[in-house]
Design a protein around this motif. Structure first.
Motif, PDB file in Angstrom:
ATOM      1  N   ILE A  72      44.013  51.456  13.181  1.00 58.16           N
ATOM      2  CA  ILE A  72      43.253  52.678  13.487  1.00 58.16           C
ATOM      3  C   ILE A  72      41.758  52.437  13.272  1.00 58.16           C
ATOM      4  O   ILE A  72      40.926  52.863  14.087  1.00 58.16           O
ATOM      5  N   LEU A  82      40.498  50.201  16.249  1.00 52.87           N
ATOM      6  CA  LEU A  82      40.436  50.967  17.492  1.00 52.87           C
ATOM      7  C   LEU A  82      39.250  51.931  17.476  1.00 52.87           C
ATOM      8  O   LEU A  82      38.507  52.039  18.454  1.00 52.87           O
ATOM      9  N   THR A  83      39.091  52.640  16.366  1.00 56.38           N
ATOM     10  CA  THR A  83      38.026  53.636  16.272  1.00 56.38           C
ATOM     11  C   THR A  83      36.652  52.986  16.351  1.00 56.38           C
ATOM     12  O   THR A  83      35.760  53.484  17.049  1.00 56.38           O
ATOM     13  N   GLY A 122      45.864  60.139  17.497  1.00 57.71           N
ATOM     14  CA  GLY A 122      46.842  59.223  18.045  1.00 57.71           C
ATOM     15  C   GLY A 122      48.039  59.023  17.147  1.00 57.71           C
ATOM     16  O   GLY A 122      48.255  59.770  16.183  1.00 57.71           O
ATOM     17  N   TYR A 159      46.354  56.951  21.689  1.00 55.28           N
ATOM     18  CA  TYR A 159      45.040  56.949  21.051  1.00 55.28           C
ATOM     19  C   TYR A 159      44.121  57.748  21.960  1.00 55.28           C
ATOM     20  O   TYR A 159      44.035  57.465  23.155  1.00 55.28           O
ATOM     21  N   VAL A 206      50.609  50.802  19.518  1.00 57.76           N
ATOM     22  CA  VAL A 206      49.884  52.061  19.681  1.00 57.76           C
ATOM     23  C   VAL A 206      50.681  52.938  20.636  1.00 57.76           C
ATOM     24  O   VAL A 206      50.836  52.601  21.805  1.00 57.76           O
TER      25      VAL A 206
END
Length: 128
Positions: free
Chosen positions: A103, A106-107, A68, A13, A10
């Motif tokens: 993604i 993470l979201t 991000g 973000y 990453v």
């Protein structure tokens, strides 16, 4: 096509609250950059490639922006790739799929914490 993947990483973000009257829009940019195989590497440059994959994104969810940049290095074994046009869209999707999963994860986690309710479940799958 055989792939040897390095760990996804990453670059950035961000979770940002937006005002009610925002004009932000969702955008996703996928890039694939072949890297030169040097003499120091123990890779056959004639039949293999090293690709830098990157997904830059801004996803608008009601009054929240998730943005991000995630990336990964991948070696193609037995397949020389000089540009993205050397690959089918299915092959590109296979290459970048782990980045979209990252993604999504993470979201979900960040929105679950930030909104104090079940997280937002994104779905980038090509099925449907």
């Amino acid at each position: 096509m055989e792939l040897k993947r390095q760990q996804e990483f990453v670059q950035s973000y961000h979770y940002d609250a937006l005002p009610q009257d925002h004009s932000e829009e969702t955008s996703i940019n996928v890039s694939l950059n072949p890297f030169e195989i040097t003499d120091e590497m123990t890779i056959d440059a004639e039949n293999n490639s090293i690709l830098g994959l990157r997904v830059e994104f801004k996803i608008i969810l009601d009054n929240v922006a998730i943005s991000g940049d995630v990336a990964q290095f991948v070696q193609t074994v037995g397949r020389k790739v000089d540009k993205i046009e050397d690959l089918t869209s299915e092959e590109v999707n296979t290459l970048v799929q782990p980045l979209f999963v990252l993604i999504e994860r993470l979201t979900y986690e960040v929105t679950e914490i930030a909104l104090d309710k079940p997280g937002v479940q994104l779905n980038f799958s090509q099925e449907g």
